[in-house]
Design an enzyme around this catalytic site. Structure first.
Site, PDB file in Angstrom:
ATOM      1  CD  GLU B 126      -2.774  -1.099   2.514  1.00  0.00           C
ATOM      2  OE1 GLU B 126      -2.602  -0.193   3.365  1.00  0.00           O
ATOM      3  OE2 GLU B 126      -3.661  -1.959   2.583  1.00  0.00           O
ATOM      4  N   PRO B 127       0.317   2.394  -0.291  1.00  0.00           N
ATOM      5  CG  PRO B 127      -0.968   4.099  -1.261  1.00  0.00           C
ATOM      6  CD  PRO B 127      -1.045   2.679  -0.770  1.00  0.00           C
ATOM      7  N   GLY B 128       1.280   3.298   2.139  1.00  0.00           N
ATOM      8  CA  GLY B 128       1.892   3.509   3.461  1.00  0.00           C
ATOM      9  C   GLY B 128       2.762   2.368   3.942  1.00  0.00           C
ATOM     10  N   GLY B 130       5.124  -1.385   2.787  1.00  0.00           N
ATOM     11  CA  GLY B 130       5.586  -2.457   1.925  1.00  0.00           C
ATOM     12  C   GLY B 130       6.124  -3.586   2.768  1.00  0.00           C
ATOM     13  CB  ILE B 156      -0.967  -4.448  -7.686  1.00  0.00           C
ATOM     14  CG1 ILE B 156      -1.166  -3.866  -6.282  1.00  0.00           C
ATOM     15  CG2 ILE B 156      -1.462  -5.899  -7.769  1.00  0.00           C
ATOM     16  CD1 ILE B 156      -0.279  -4.450  -5.188  1.00  0.00           C
ATOM     17  CD  GLU B 362       7.282 -12.101  -5.281  1.00  0.00           C
ATOM     18  OE1 GLU B 362       7.591 -13.185  -4.777  1.00  0.00           O
ATOM     19  OE2 GLU B 362       6.751 -11.986  -6.394  1.00  0.00           O
TER      20      GLU B 362
HETATM   21  C1  LIG Z   1       8.539  -4.705 -10.144  1.00  0.00           C
HETATM   22  C2  LIG Z   1       7.755  -4.704  -8.887  1.00  0.00           C
HETATM   23  C3  LIG Z   1       6.688  -5.573  -8.744  1.00  0.00           C
HETATM   24  C4  LIG Z   1       5.921  -5.556  -7.584  1.00  0.00           C
HETATM   25  N1  LIG Z   1       4.816  -6.373  -7.517  1.00  0.00           N
HETATM   26  C5  LIG Z   1       4.045  -6.336  -6.393  1.00  0.00           C
HETATM   27  C6  LIG Z   1       2.855  -7.121  -6.301  1.00  0.00           C
HETATM   28  O1  LIG Z   1       2.492  -7.825  -7.247  1.00  0.00           O
HETATM   29  N2  LIG Z   1       2.118  -7.066  -5.159  1.00  0.00           N
HETATM   30  C7  LIG Z   1       2.484  -6.296  -4.109  1.00  0.00           C
HETATM   31  O2  LIG Z   1       1.794  -6.304  -3.120  1.00  0.00           O
HETATM   32  N3  LIG Z   1       3.594  -5.499  -4.175  1.00  0.00           N
HETATM   33  C8  LIG Z   1       4.373  -5.507  -5.286  1.00  0.00           C
HETATM   34  N4  LIG Z   1       5.480  -4.708  -5.358  1.00  0.00           N
HETATM   35  C9  LIG Z   1       5.833  -3.870  -4.246  1.00  0.00           C
HETATM   36  C10 LIG Z   1       7.001  -4.413  -3.420  1.00  0.00           C
HETATM   37  O3  LIG Z   1       6.744  -5.714  -2.973  1.00  0.00           O
HETATM   38  C11 LIG Z   1       7.263  -3.478  -2.254  1.00  0.00           C
HETATM   39  O4  LIG Z   1       7.626  -2.241  -2.812  1.00  0.00           O
HETATM   40  C12 LIG Z   1       8.343  -4.023  -1.352  1.00  0.00           C
HETATM   41  O5  LIG Z   1       7.806  -5.018  -0.529  1.00  0.00           O
HETATM   42  C13 LIG Z   1       9.013  -2.969  -0.512  1.00  0.00           C
HETATM   43  O6  LIG Z   1       8.115  -2.157   0.124  1.00  0.00           O
HETATM   44  P1  LIG Z   1       8.318  -0.562   0.142  1.00  0.00           P
HETATM   45  O7  LIG Z   1       8.609  -0.148  -1.229  1.00  0.00           O
HETATM   46  O8  LIG Z   1       7.152   0.031   0.823  1.00  0.00           O
HETATM   47  O9  LIG Z   1       9.616  -0.353   1.004  1.00  0.00           O
HETATM   48  P2  LIG Z   1       9.744  -0.072   2.541  1.00  0.00           P
HETATM   49  O10 LIG Z   1       9.047  -1.113   3.301  1.00  0.00           O
HETATM   50  O11 LIG Z   1       9.387   1.323   2.815  1.00  0.00           O
HETATM   51  O12 LIG Z   1      11.294  -0.239   2.741  1.00  0.00           O
HETATM   52  C14 LIG Z   1      12.224   0.789   2.438  1.00  0.00           C
HETATM   53  C15 LIG Z   1      13.523   0.522   3.163  1.00  0.00           C
HETATM   54  O13 LIG Z   1      13.332   0.509   4.558  1.00  0.00           O
HETATM   55  C16 LIG Z   1      13.867  -0.640   5.161  1.00  0.00           C
HETATM   56  N5  LIG Z   1      12.930  -1.199   6.133  1.00  0.00           N
HETATM   57  C17 LIG Z   1      11.589  -1.147   6.109  1.00  0.00           C
HETATM   58  N6  LIG Z   1      11.063  -1.771   7.185  1.00  0.00           N
HETATM   59  C18 LIG Z   1      12.093  -2.225   7.890  1.00  0.00           C
HETATM   60  C19 LIG Z   1      12.209  -2.967   9.092  1.00  0.00           C
HETATM   61  N7  LIG Z   1      11.131  -3.380   9.755  1.00  0.00           N
HETATM   62  N8  LIG Z   1      13.426  -3.261   9.524  1.00  0.00           N
HETATM   63  C20 LIG Z   1      14.512  -2.877   8.834  1.00  0.00           C
HETATM   64  N9  LIG Z   1      14.469  -2.193   7.699  1.00  0.00           N
HETATM   65  C21 LIG Z   1      13.285  -1.879   7.220  1.00  0.00           C
HETATM   66  C22 LIG Z   1      14.048  -1.654   4.071  1.00  0.00           C
HETATM   67  O14 LIG Z   1      15.244  -2.345   4.249  1.00  0.00           O
HETATM   68  C23 LIG Z   1      14.108  -0.830   2.817  1.00  0.00           C
HETATM   69  O15 LIG Z   1      15.465  -0.672   2.441  1.00  0.00           O
HETATM   70  C24 LIG Z   1       6.252  -4.683  -6.536  1.00  0.00           C
HETATM   71  C25 LIG Z   1       7.338  -3.827  -6.672  1.00  0.00           C
HETATM   72  C26 LIG Z   1       8.074  -3.814  -7.840  1.00  0.00           C
HETATM   73  C27 LIG Z   1       9.204  -2.856  -7.973  1.00  0.00           C
END
Ligand SMILES: Cc1cc2nc3c(=O)[nH]c(=O)nc-3n(C[C@H](O)[C@H](O)[C@H](O)COP(=O)(O)OP(=O)(O)OC[C@H]3O[C@@H](n4cnc5c(N)ncnc54)[C@H](O)[C@@H]3O)c2cc1C
Lengths: 252, 380
Positions: B126-128, B130, B156, B362
């Site tokens: 979600e926007p908030g 991952g 997604i 993932e």
């Molecule tokens: C090509 C592509 C395909 C995708 N397909 C899908 C899909 O089909 N379905 C879906 O749901 N999503 C999908 N995504 C989204 C993707 O899974 C998420 O972007 C990913 O899980 C990371 O989440 P975020 O971008 O919010 O990063 P964040 O969670 O904000 O993480 C950013 C940074 O903060 C650090 N961090 C965050 N939390 C912690 C913690 N608890 N402890 C330590 N470090 C932390 C991480 O190490 C990371 O470096 C896709 C993304 C891409 C690029």
């Protein structure tokens, strides 16, 4: 209608490595002759248009053929008829033709037998004609298209400077050329079903054939002719054109 | 221990390779530039059963297991990571339905998916949030025999193709996260324009807007409150696809590097004569071998999972390792090419741009490591 497609097991030519001008066969996966695959595809296309057609793939070779033949069963053959004996490994065209002809005699009601024009490895191009002779059946070669019409086959033979259309009475033998069609890629489901299709496996002594020797001919080497590159370096397109003209490779 | 492939596996690998070389590779640059995979390609892959390799034929699958899926995906990923990403994300969604669905759900939602007539999605991000599932804000409000879903899902994959999507939402009744099978483009479902991402072009990424989407209660996937388990276990299977896609990139980078080193000349001899180039090639070959066997093993493990927690660890460490090596290897491959490697005319430029994606999806790299350490220290 029963169509038999004769297919030869060969090493996958794309995966052979060459060392000291000798091919290395270790670990090279086995497959079936490339033009043989065109022959099979032709049979499967006929079968798709007429459900009463049964396609049997026929192969003679070593024990590994039993696994290799799955490729043909995945690509649409209904069943396999195999003569397996490790002694057949180095057998020449005459021996293989005798074995195949004997096997065909043991099969019921064969109407059409398809061959590739040449095998993928040695390309002797003899087996189809030899089997026709042994079975006293009509044969046409260099076939680039075919259809079945009113109990006979109508084929086009592509020769050097003409296309020849012929009718051939059935039962008969047709050897096909590579350009005949584009063999299909089997689906995953078809691949998994291949091993479950009916298979008749005979040993060499179970076919009624009397061969004095399995090979009167032996392939000693099979190499591309060595070509001497001239290694001329040119500095401009003009110089290249001049060079090609002086060698009479392009018009003046 | 047996490292050989069965005849069937060899044939599946060859079928995927042949299709990829004949139909995908020739247009892989076009896919990259247009950020779109032509429908005929997806149709062709569907006809070869590439959308349902691991699953039982009862549900329309080919029944060849994840071990064969890995072999096929490596070949597809080698030609185009965008095409592979579509299948990988699809298999993530389908895999969750396969693992947690009831008999009726599987029959209803897997059959068309396995044939490639439906392309499945999995919507968690979600926007908030991952990385942190506890932060999910999409809501599911129970109303009689239905749940009403509201929220936004970000990034997604495959959200614009028709088919089911597994949506994670918080039930307002009990505050717990649950998973739901939603039919894409039902009333209240809409999507954004595709994101313009840096690599893996062709694999479409969209946001999903859920506005009062009415989902029958029987479409809940796994019991109420099990969303986190569906997510963790489902995504472990999803990682098999991410690794295989990355492995395809590694294989492509290796082949391109060896080819270029043999072709490009310096003072009349190929640059492969330089020891410095040879060292890079050898390193690439070593890393390919490591990535290959780890990925093949993960496919093999996925077919015989006994302990989901251990499998989650194996999937996390394999995915993190292979995706990291992909970045390293494509960068080595660019070095072998010199400046040419940065030009669109050379495949390694695309491989390099694609390489960074795997680490972020993932679960980001750090999250994979946390899973590995967590499981091994026994705290999870
Ligand atoms: C090509 C592509 C395909 C995708 N397909 C899908 C899909 O089909 N379905 C879906 O749901 N999503 C999908 N995504 C989204 C993707 O899974 C998420 O972007 C990913 O899980 C990371 O989440 P975020 O971008 O919010 O990063 P964040 O969670 O904000 O993480 C950013 C940074 O903060 C650090 N961090 C965050 N939390 C912690 C913690 N608890 N402890 C330590 N470090 C932390 C991480 O190490 C990371 O470096 C896709 C993304 C891409 C690029």
């Amino acid at each position: 209608m029963n169509i038999v497609v004769a297919m030869k097991q060969i090493p996958d030519l794309q995966q052979i490595r060459i060392r000291n001008r000798q091919p290395l066969f270790d670990d090279v996966p086995l497959t079936l002759g490339t033009i043989d695959k065109n022959a099979l595809e032709a049979a499967v296309v006929l079968k798709e248009a007429d459900e009463s057609i049964k396609v049997t793939v026929l192969s003679a070779g070593n024990e590994e053929v039993e696994d290799t033949i799955k490729e043909a069963l995945a690509a649409g053959a209904d069943e396999a008829f195999l003569i397996l004996d490790d002694a057949l490994e180095g057998a020449d065209s005459a021996a293989i033709a005798a074995v195949l002809a004997a096997a065909i005699k043991q099969m019921d009601g064969v109407d059409l037998i398809l061959f590739g024009e040449g095998s993928g490895d040695n390309y002797s191009g003899q087996v189809g004609s030899r089997v026709a002779e042994l079975l006293n059946l009509p044969q046409v070669g260099y076939v680039s298209s075919m259809e079945i019409k009113g109990g006979q086959a109508v084929v086009t033979r592509t020769l050097e400077d003409c296309d020849e259309v012929m009718e051939i009475a059935l039962p008969g033998i047709i050897s096909v050329m590579a350009g005949l069609n584009e063999p299909r890629i089997p689906s995953v489901t078809q691949i998994l079903k291949a091993g479950k299709k009916p298979k008749e496996v005979l040993e060499l002594d179970e076919v009624d054939v009397d061969i004095k020797k399995l090979a009167f001919t032996e392939t000693i080497s099979n190499l591309a002719p060595e070509s001497n590159r001239k290694k001329i370096v040119v500095k401009s397109v003009d110089e290249l054109l001049q060079g090609l003209r002086s060698e009479n490779l392009i018009g003046r | 221990m047996d490292f050989s492939l069965s005849k069937e596996q060899q044939l599946i690998q060859r079928a995927a390779q042949e299709y990829a070389e004949k139909f995908i590779e020739p247009i892989s640059q076009q896919i990259d530039e247009e950020n779109q995979v032509p429908d005929e390609i997806l149709k062709g892959l569907g006809e070869l059963d590439m959308f349902g390799i691991p699953y039982d034929d009862e549900y329309g699958g080919a029944g060849a297991g994840y071990a064969s899926y890995v072999l096929a995906m490596e070949q597809i990923g080698k030609a185009s990571s965008g095409v592979a990403m579509i299948i990988s994300a699809h298999t993530l969604g389908l895999g969750a339905i396969n693992a947690f669905g009831t008999e009726e759900q599987k029959k209803k939602y897997m059959t068309k998916g396995c044939k490639g007539e439906h392309i499945v999605s999995f919507a968690f991000t979600e926007p908030g949030t991952g990385s942190d599932p506890k932060q999910i804000t999409t809501t599911a409000v129970r109303e009689g025999d239905y749940f009403i879903l509201n929220g936004t899902k970000r990034f997604i994959s495959n959200a614009g193709f028709p088919g089911p999507v597994v949506v994670f939402a918080r039930e307002t009744e009990n505050g717990k996260i649950s998973a739901f099978i939603v039919e894409k483009f039902c009333e209240g479902y809409s999507v954004s324009e595709p994101w313009k991402k840096g690599g893996m072009h062709g694999g479409p990424l969209l946001d999903i807007y859920l506005k009062d989407v009415k989902v029958p209660a029987e479409n809940m996937l796994a019991p109420s409150g099990m969303g986190y388990q569906v997510l963790q276990f489902g995504i472990s299977f999803g990682k098999v696809g991410v690794c295989s896609t990355a492995l395809g990139g590694v294989l492509a980078a290796m082949e391109e590097s060896f080819k270029y080193a043999r072709e490009k000349t310096h003072r009349d001899a190929p640059i492969a004569k330089f020891q410095a180039v040879q060292l890079k090639l050898a390193q690439i070959a070593e890393l390919y071998e490591a990535c290959k066997w780890m990925t093949y093993r993960l496919g093999w493990l996925a077919d015989r999972v006994k302990d989901p927690v251990q499998f989650a660890k194996d999937a996390a460490l394999t995915k993190d390792y292979v995706c990291q090596q992909l970045v390293e290897i494509t960068s080595l491959a660019v070095s072998v090419h010199g400046s040419y490697g940065l030009m669109r005319d050379y495949k390694v430029e695309r491989l390099w741009r694609d390489s960074i994606v795997g680490l972020q999806i993932e679960g980001v790299s750090d999250m994979q490591k946390m899973i590995v350490a967590g499981v091994m220290l026994g705290s999870k």
